[in-house]
Design a protein around this motif. Structure first.
Motif, PDB file in Angstrom:
ATOM      1  N   LEU A   1       0.837  -1.197   0.000  1.00  0.00           N
ATOM      2  CA  LEU A   1       0.000   0.000   0.000  1.00  0.00           C
ATOM      3  C   LEU A   1       0.873   1.249   0.000  1.00  0.00           C
ATOM      4  CD1 LEU A   1      -2.662  -1.107   2.659  1.00  0.00           C
ATOM      5  CD2 LEU A   1      -2.783  -1.279   0.165  1.00  0.00           C
ATOM      6  N   GLY A   2       1.597   1.467  -1.082  1.00  0.00           N
ATOM      7  CA  GLY A   2       2.387   2.687  -1.149  1.00  0.00           C
ATOM      8  C   GLY A   2       3.728   2.534  -0.468  1.00  0.00           C
ATOM      9  N   GLY A   3       4.719   3.241  -0.987  1.00  0.00           N
ATOM     10  CA  GLY A   3       6.062   3.153  -0.428  1.00  0.00           C
ATOM     11  C   GLY A   3       6.670   1.793  -0.696  1.00  0.00           C
ATOM     12  N   ARG A   4       7.655   1.474   0.090  1.00  0.00           N
ATOM     13  CA  ARG A   4       8.316   0.187  -0.100  1.00  0.00           C
ATOM     14  C   ARG A   4       7.435  -0.945   0.395  1.00  0.00           C
ATOM     15  NH1 ARG A   4      14.088  -0.503   2.412  1.00  0.00           N
ATOM     16  NH2 ARG A   4      13.210   0.783   4.076  1.00  0.00           N
ATOM     17  N   PRO A   5       7.489  -2.105  -0.264  1.00  0.00           N
ATOM     18  CA  PRO A   5       6.799  -3.277   0.278  1.00  0.00           C
ATOM     19  C   PRO A   5       7.239  -3.482   1.721  1.00  0.00           C
ATOM     20  CG  PRO A   5       7.717  -3.768  -1.892  1.00  0.00           C
ATOM     21  CD  PRO A   5       8.202  -2.397  -1.521  1.00  0.00           C
ATOM     22  N   ARG A   6       6.263  -3.874   2.561  1.00  0.00           N
ATOM     23  CA  ARG A   6       6.556  -3.925   3.991  1.00  0.00           C
ATOM     24  C   ARG A   6       6.004  -5.218   4.586  1.00  0.00           C
ATOM     25  NH1 ARG A   6       7.095  -1.288   8.819  1.00  0.00           N
ATOM     26  NH2 ARG A   6       5.309  -1.358  10.208  1.00  0.00           N
ATOM     27  N   VAL A   7       6.807  -5.903   5.355  1.00  0.00           N
ATOM     28  CA  VAL A   7       6.356  -7.148   5.983  1.00  0.00           C
ATOM     29  C   VAL A   7       5.438  -6.810   7.160  1.00  0.00           C
ATOM     30  CG1 VAL A   7       7.047  -9.252   7.179  1.00  0.00           C
ATOM     31  CG2 VAL A   7       8.482  -8.347   5.346  1.00  0.00           C
ATOM     32  N   LEU A   8       4.187  -7.276   7.087  1.00  0.00           N
ATOM     33  CA  LEU A   8       3.245  -7.062   8.187  1.00  0.00           C
ATOM     34  C   LEU A   8       3.245  -8.243   9.143  1.00  0.00           C
ATOM     35  CD1 LEU A   8       0.060  -5.663   6.379  1.00  0.00           C
ATOM     36  CD2 LEU A   8       1.929  -4.388   7.451  1.00  0.00           C
ATOM     37  N   ARG A   9       3.522  -9.418   8.608  1.00  0.00           N
ATOM     38  CA  ARG A   9       3.574 -10.613   9.463  1.00  0.00           C
ATOM     39  C   ARG A   9       4.669 -11.520   8.918  1.00  0.00           C
ATOM     40  NH1 ARG A   9      -1.517 -14.738   9.655  1.00  0.00           N
ATOM     41  NH2 ARG A   9      -0.748 -15.276   7.573  1.00  0.00           N
ATOM     42  N   PRO A  10       5.693 -11.829   9.727  1.00  0.00           N
ATOM     43  CA  PRO A  10       6.673 -12.800   9.256  1.00  0.00           C
ATOM     44  C   PRO A  10       5.980 -14.149   9.165  1.00  0.00           C
ATOM     45  CG  PRO A  10       7.035 -12.348  11.592  1.00  0.00           C
ATOM     46  CD  PRO A  10       5.923 -11.426  11.136  1.00  0.00           C
TER      47      PRO A  10
END
Ligand code: TXA
Ligand code: MG
Length: 339
Positions: free
Chosen positions: A181-190
């Motif tokens: 959702l915008g910006g760099r891809p981000r890990v929400l849950r390992p």
């Protein structure tokens, strides 16, 4: 030609039923993601709060456009590389995606699972039309995820219309969730897909991640797995470094508590654990450890120990998802027993 049980399950799903099915991570509790009543039933069966969004499972990557919009290049790359597989992508939701699935949010979590039975079910369900199955892990809200079909039956009995049995899950931990959702891809849950694989696909700077505590930060989208007290067994767990286990065990035994130790399968001679202490083992390596962790925790619950002392796994990145789940399991299970 799909087998009869899969055809029956797909027919039930099309009729608004709820069917548990295996994935390579954990078992899911599936319903037609476009059928709001069916999805509501999943929430009810799980006792899951309505604002905790579900993952929509798809037969193939080509179907994402029926669910998401503004799909960035990084998302396409991740799908091409890791689907079918243990990766979930959070993307902006199309307006016609039922908000009961997304917990009221304008984003949707999508994944194409890598289990042959899940894929066969998805194809038989609505393969050509781009339909999807909303499926959370098939456990009661807050409890440990099921990694075998009988775990689902034990939890839900006949509340579920059908349970497809695909054997024990290959990974045994939930999918890795990445937000786009915008910006760099981000890990929400390992999860089951390691961080190193994401880095390899996106470059070292292509993925944002943090320790599990960051994942739970209020600024991130709601992720029920991000509640501190999630994935919890009934038995109170404590996590201790291997060298601290013996002293802690002695203290608790002196209080008259029934305790056990859950440790990695290595030679423990000289660690000074009281000899009569029940010891349960998990494999020493991370993949088999993750695969059997939830089943082990379930098994331990049947002994009704007052406390289980868990040997802390290594801190390094490959153990991130395991440490995340263990920490939440300890926090959840301990909610009522401190100190
Ligand atoms: O491995 C898995 O992911 C398993 C199998 C069955 O696919 N499913 C699973 O579902 O773990 P569940 O419901 O137990 O966890 C889904 C996670 C939740 O943490 C939820 O908040 C997050 O996905 N999620 C779903 N939609 C989201 C969204 N729009 N934004 C952020 N997180 C979302
Ligand atoms: Mg879950």
């Amino acid at each position: 030609m799909p087998n009869k049980l899969i055809a029956l399950a797909a027919a039930r799903l099309r009729a608004g039923g709820v069917v548990a099915f295996p994935t390579e991570t954990v078992y899911g509790l599936g319903a037609d993601a476009r059928n709001e009543d069916a999805v509501r039933r999943v929430f009810e069966i799980k006792s899951r709060p309505a604002d905790h969004p579900l993952i929509v499972h798809l037969a193939e990557a080509a179907h994402v456009d029926a669910w998401a919009r503004e799909i960035p290049e990084a998302a396409r790359r991740l799908m091409a590389r890791f689907w079918p597989g243990p990766l979930t992508l959070v993307l902006p939701a199309r307006d016609d995606v039922p908000r009961v699935v997304t917990g009221g949010q304008d984003s949707v979590a999508l994944r194409c699972p890598g289990h042959p039975m899940a894929l066969a079910l998805l194809r038989e369900f609505d393969g050509a039309q781009g339909g999807g199955l909303a499926a959370p892990s098939a456990n009661r809200f807050g409890a440990v995820s099921p990694t075998e079909a009988w775990h689902v039956r034990t939890a839900f009995g006949i509340q579920v219309d059908q349970v497809l049995d695909g054997g024990p899950c290959r990974f045994g931990l939930e999918s890795t969730i990445v937000s786009l959702l915008g910006g760099r891809p981000r890990v929400l849950r390992p999860g089951a897909l390691p961080l190193s694989a994401l880095r390899e696909a996106l470059g070292d700077d292509g993925i944002e991640h943090g320790p599990p505590s960051d994942v739970a930060a209020p600024a991130t989208p709601r992720v029920p797995g991000a509640l501190a007290a999630h994935y919890a067994p009934a038995t109170p767990l404590e996590i201790h470094a291997i060298d601290a286990l013996a002293a802690r065990a002695t203290t608790l035994l002196d209080q008259g508590l029934r305790i056990a130790v859950l440790r990695r399968n290595r030679n423990l001679r000289g660690k000074g654990l009281p000899p009569a202490l029940p010891q349960f083992l998990l494999p020493a390596r991370v993949e088999p450890y993750a695969r059997s962790l939830y089943a082990r925790l379930r098994e331990l619950d049947r002994f009704a120990f007052d406390r289980v002392l868990v040997e802390a796994p290594p801190e390094d990145e490959t153990w991130w998802a395991v440490n995340d789940r263990l920490t939440r399991a300890a926090e959840g299970s301990a909610a009522e027993v401190r100190p």
